[in-house]
Design a protein around this motif. Structure first.
Motif, PDB file in Angstrom:
ATOM      1  N   HIS A   1      42.116  72.033  30.510  1.00  0.00           N
ATOM      2  CA  HIS A   1      43.366  72.228  29.773  1.00  0.00           C
ATOM      3  C   HIS A   1      44.483  72.631  30.739  1.00  0.00           C
ATOM      4  CE1 HIS A   1      46.045  74.595  26.924  1.00  0.00           C
ATOM      5  NE2 HIS A   1      46.097  73.357  26.480  1.00  0.00           N
ATOM      6  N   LYS A   2      44.176  73.539  31.649  1.00  0.00           N
ATOM      7  CA  LYS A   2      45.165  73.966  32.647  1.00  0.00           C
ATOM      8  C   LYS A   2      45.603  72.795  33.523  1.00  0.00           C
ATOM      9  CE  LYS A   2      43.453  78.695  32.775  1.00  0.00           C
ATOM     10  NZ  LYS A   2      42.683  79.672  33.548  1.00  0.00           N
ATOM     11  N   SER A   3      44.666  71.922  33.872  1.00  0.00           N
ATOM     12  CA  SER A   3      44.980  70.730  34.668  1.00  0.00           C
ATOM     13  C   SER A   3      45.946  69.819  33.920  1.00  0.00           C
ATOM     14  CB  SER A   3      43.690  69.986  35.001  1.00  0.00           C
ATOM     15  OG  SER A   3      43.971  68.742  35.591  1.00  0.00           O
ATOM     16  N   LEU A   4      45.708  69.619  32.640  1.00  0.00           N
ATOM     17  CA  LEU A   4      46.589  68.791  31.822  1.00  0.00           C
ATOM     18  C   LEU A   4      47.985  69.395  31.745  1.00  0.00           C
ATOM     19  CD1 LEU A   4      47.097  66.406  29.941  1.00  0.00           C
ATOM     20  CD2 LEU A   4      46.158  67.782  28.076  1.00  0.00           C
ATOM     21  N   ILE A   5      48.058  70.707  31.575  1.00  0.00           N
ATOM     22  CA  ILE A   5      49.359  71.386  31.523  1.00  0.00           C
ATOM     23  C   ILE A   5      50.115  71.195  32.836  1.00  0.00           C
ATOM     24  CG2 ILE A   5      50.484  73.647  31.435  1.00  0.00           C
ATOM     25  CD1 ILE A   5      48.225  74.463  29.475  1.00  0.00           C
ATOM     26  N   ARG A   6      49.433  71.411  33.965  1.00  0.00           N
ATOM     27  CA  ARG A   6      50.087  71.229  35.270  1.00  0.00           C
ATOM     28  C   ARG A   6      50.611  69.795  35.416  1.00  0.00           C
ATOM     29  NH1 ARG A   6      45.686  74.350  36.932  1.00  0.00           N
ATOM     30  NH2 ARG A   6      44.568  72.493  37.639  1.00  0.00           N
ATOM     31  N   PHE A   7      49.807  68.828  34.981  1.00  0.00           N
ATOM     32  CA  PHE A   7      50.196  67.417  35.035  1.00  0.00           C
ATOM     33  C   PHE A   7      51.468  67.184  34.217  1.00  0.00           C
ATOM     34  CE2 PHE A   7      50.054  63.149  33.191  1.00  0.00           C
ATOM     35  CZ  PHE A   7      49.922  62.362  34.320  1.00  0.00           C
ATOM     36  N   LEU A   8      51.498  67.686  32.992  1.00  0.00           N
ATOM     37  CA  LEU A   8      52.656  67.468  32.123  1.00  0.00           C
ATOM     38  C   LEU A   8      53.911  68.162  32.648  1.00  0.00           C
ATOM     39  CD1 LEU A   8      50.977  67.697  28.623  1.00  0.00           C
ATOM     40  CD2 LEU A   8      51.911  65.655  29.723  1.00  0.00           C
ATOM     41  N   ILE A   9      53.754  69.351  33.175  1.00  0.00           N
ATOM     42  CA  ILE A   9      54.903  70.053  33.754  1.00  0.00           C
ATOM     43  C   ILE A   9      55.450  69.269  34.949  1.00  0.00           C
ATOM     44  CG2 ILE A   9      55.641  72.128  35.020  1.00  0.00           C
ATOM     45  CD1 ILE A   9      53.661  73.708  33.225  1.00  0.00           C
ATOM     46  N   ALA A  10      54.558  68.788  35.806  1.00  0.00           N
ATOM     47  CA  ALA A  10      54.990  67.998  36.964  1.00  0.00           C
ATOM     48  C   ALA A  10      55.725  66.734  36.521  1.00  0.00           C
ATOM     49  CB  ALA A  10      53.788  67.645  37.834  1.00  0.00           C
ATOM     50  N   LYS A  11      55.232  66.087  35.480  1.00  0.00           N
ATOM     51  CA  LYS A  11      55.881  64.869  34.985  1.00  0.00           C
ATOM     52  C   LYS A  11      57.242  65.191  34.375  1.00  0.00           C
ATOM     53  CE  LYS A  11      52.951  61.787  36.202  1.00  0.00           C
ATOM     54  NZ  LYS A  11      53.338  60.850  37.268  1.00  0.00           N
ATOM     55  N   ARG A  12      57.342  66.296  33.642  1.00  0.00           N
ATOM     56  CA  ARG A  12      58.635  66.694  33.071  1.00  0.00           C
ATOM     57  C   ARG A  12      59.640  66.988  34.175  1.00  0.00           C
ATOM     58  NH1 ARG A  12      60.950  71.366  32.644  1.00  0.00           N
ATOM     59  NH2 ARG A  12      59.082  72.660  32.775  1.00  0.00           N
ATOM     60  N   GLU A  13      59.203  67.740  35.175  1.00  0.00           N
ATOM     61  CA  GLU A  13      60.108  68.095  36.272  1.00  0.00           C
ATOM     62  C   GLU A  13      60.496  66.865  37.085  1.00  0.00           C
ATOM     63  OE1 GLU A  13      57.884  71.220  38.203  1.00  0.00           O
ATOM     64  OE2 GLU A  13      58.707  72.750  36.845  1.00  0.00           O
ATOM     65  N   ALA A  14      59.547  65.959  37.328  1.00  0.00           N
ATOM     66  CA  ALA A  14      59.841  64.732  38.079  1.00  0.00           C
ATOM     67  C   ALA A  14      60.856  63.860  37.336  1.00  0.00           C
ATOM     68  CB  ALA A  14      58.557  63.947  38.341  1.00  0.00           C
TER      69      ALA A  14
ATOM     70  N   ALA B   1      54.396  60.750  27.347  1.00  0.00           N
ATOM     71  CA  ALA B   1      54.372  59.703  28.375  1.00  0.00           C
ATOM     72  C   ALA B   1      55.530  58.734  28.189  1.00  0.00           C
ATOM     73  CB  ALA B   1      53.041  58.963  28.339  1.00  0.00           C
ATOM     74  N   GLU B   2      55.769  58.346  26.962  1.00  0.00           N
ATOM     75  CA  GLU B   2      56.862  57.417  26.675  1.00  0.00           C
ATOM     76  C   GLU B   2      58.213  58.023  27.056  1.00  0.00           C
ATOM     77  OE1 GLU B   2      58.783  55.977  22.580  1.00  0.00           O
ATOM     78  OE2 GLU B   2      56.684  55.353  22.822  1.00  0.00           O
ATOM     79  N   ILE B   3      58.443  59.261  26.655  1.00  0.00           N
ATOM     80  CA  ILE B   3      59.721  59.919  26.931  1.00  0.00           C
ATOM     81  C   ILE B   3      59.897  60.194  28.423  1.00  0.00           C
ATOM     82  CG2 ILE B   3      61.018  62.083  26.605  1.00  0.00           C
ATOM     83  CD1 ILE B   3      59.864  62.098  23.714  1.00  0.00           C
ATOM     84  N   LEU B   4      58.827  60.638  29.081  1.00  0.00           N
ATOM     85  CA  LEU B   4      58.922  61.014  30.493  1.00  0.00           C
ATOM     86  C   LEU B   4      58.711  59.833  31.438  1.00  0.00           C
ATOM     87  CD1 LEU B   4      57.047  64.438  30.349  1.00  0.00           C
ATOM     88  CD2 LEU B   4      59.518  64.028  30.370  1.00  0.00           C
ATOM     89  N   GLY B   5      58.327  58.681  30.898  1.00  0.00           N
ATOM     90  CA  GLY B   5      58.244  57.466  31.707  1.00  0.00           C
ATOM     91  C   GLY B   5      57.027  57.375  32.605  1.00  0.00           C
ATOM     92  N   PHE B   6      55.859  57.759  32.086  1.00  0.00           N
ATOM     93  CA  PHE B   6      54.637  57.566  32.875  1.00  0.00           C
ATOM     94  C   PHE B   6      53.574  56.897  32.019  1.00  0.00           C
ATOM     95  CE2 PHE B   6      53.952  61.814  31.054  1.00  0.00           C
ATOM     96  CZ  PHE B   6      52.611  61.796  30.677  1.00  0.00           C
ATOM     97  N   ASP B   7      52.615  56.297  32.681  1.00  0.00           N
ATOM     98  CA  ASP B   7      51.498  55.647  32.010  1.00  0.00           C
ATOM     99  C   ASP B   7      50.500  56.729  31.614  1.00  0.00           C
ATOM    100  OD1 ASP B   7      49.113  54.301  31.336  1.00  0.00           O
ATOM    101  OD2 ASP B   7      49.424  52.754  32.858  1.00  0.00           O
ATOM    102  N   PRO B   8      50.172  56.877  30.329  1.00  0.00           N
ATOM    103  CA  PRO B   8      49.265  57.952  29.919  1.00  0.00           C
ATOM    104  C   PRO B   8      47.882  57.862  30.564  1.00  0.00           C
ATOM    105  CG  PRO B   8      49.725  56.494  28.071  1.00  0.00           C
ATOM    106  CD  PRO B   8      50.621  56.090  29.194  1.00  0.00           C
ATOM    107  N   ARG B   9      47.486  56.686  31.000  1.00  0.00           N
ATOM    108  CA  ARG B   9      46.181  56.538  31.666  1.00  0.00           C
ATOM    109  C   ARG B   9      46.162  57.227  33.028  1.00  0.00           C
ATOM    110  NH1 ARG B   9      46.069  50.169  31.014  1.00  0.00           N
ATOM    111  NH2 ARG B   9      48.189  50.643  31.644  1.00  0.00           N
ATOM    112  N   GLU B  10      47.339  57.468  33.584  1.00  0.00           N
ATOM    113  CA  GLU B  10      47.452  58.075  34.911  1.00  0.00           C
ATOM    114  C   GLU B  10      46.704  59.409  34.990  1.00  0.00           C
ATOM    115  OE1 GLU B  10      51.057  59.741  37.733  1.00  0.00           O
ATOM    116  OE2 GLU B  10      51.516  58.264  36.192  1.00  0.00           O
ATOM    117  N   TYR B  11      46.798  60.217  33.957  1.00  0.00           N
ATOM    118  CA  TYR B  11      46.119  61.512  33.973  1.00  0.00           C
ATOM    119  C   TYR B  11      44.608  61.340  34.037  1.00  0.00           C
ATOM    120  CZ  TYR B  11      44.108  65.929  32.656  1.00  0.00           C
ATOM    121  OH  TYR B  11      43.349  67.058  32.644  1.00  0.00           O
ATOM    122  N   PHE B  12      44.085  60.422  33.254  1.00  0.00           N
ATOM    123  CA  PHE B  12      42.639  60.257  33.171  1.00  0.00           C
ATOM    124  C   PHE B  12      42.050  59.667  34.436  1.00  0.00           C
ATOM    125  CE2 PHE B  12      44.332  60.328  28.892  1.00  0.00           C
ATOM    126  CZ  PHE B  12      43.656  61.411  28.391  1.00  0.00           C
TER     127      PHE B  12
END
Length: 76
Positions: A10-23, A61-72
């Motif tokens: 869960h923490k990994s997913l949060i870090r990923f989403l924060i990084a994508k938002r900031e990017a 993913a749609e709003i932040l412009g990344f492929d949701p498969r990228e995390y997995f």
């Protein structure tokens, strides 16, 4: 099955989403506005107090412009 809230995954997913938002150059408030939510919605998610479901993840993913498969792919 162990609880997921606060788990390492869960923490990994949060870090990923924060990084994508900031990017993408979004503040929590800007992302919340685009989601049609309050800033506190994003803050609770990013602080680990709230889970994100699959449909929400796809919307992020749609709003932040990344492929949701990228995390997995990253997790494997």
């Amino acid at each position: 099955m162990e609880k997921t809230l606060g788990s390492d995954r869960h923490k990994s997913l949060i870090r990923f989403l924060i990084a994508k938002r900031e990017a993408a150059g979004f503040t929590q408030s800007e992302l919340a506005r685009r989601l049609g939510e309050y800033q506190s919605f994003v803050a609770r998610l990013e602080s680990g107090q709230r889970r994100i479901d699959l449909v929400e993840f796809e919307t992020f993913a749609e709003i932040l412009g990344f492929d949701p498969r990228e995390y997995f792919v990253q997790v494997d």
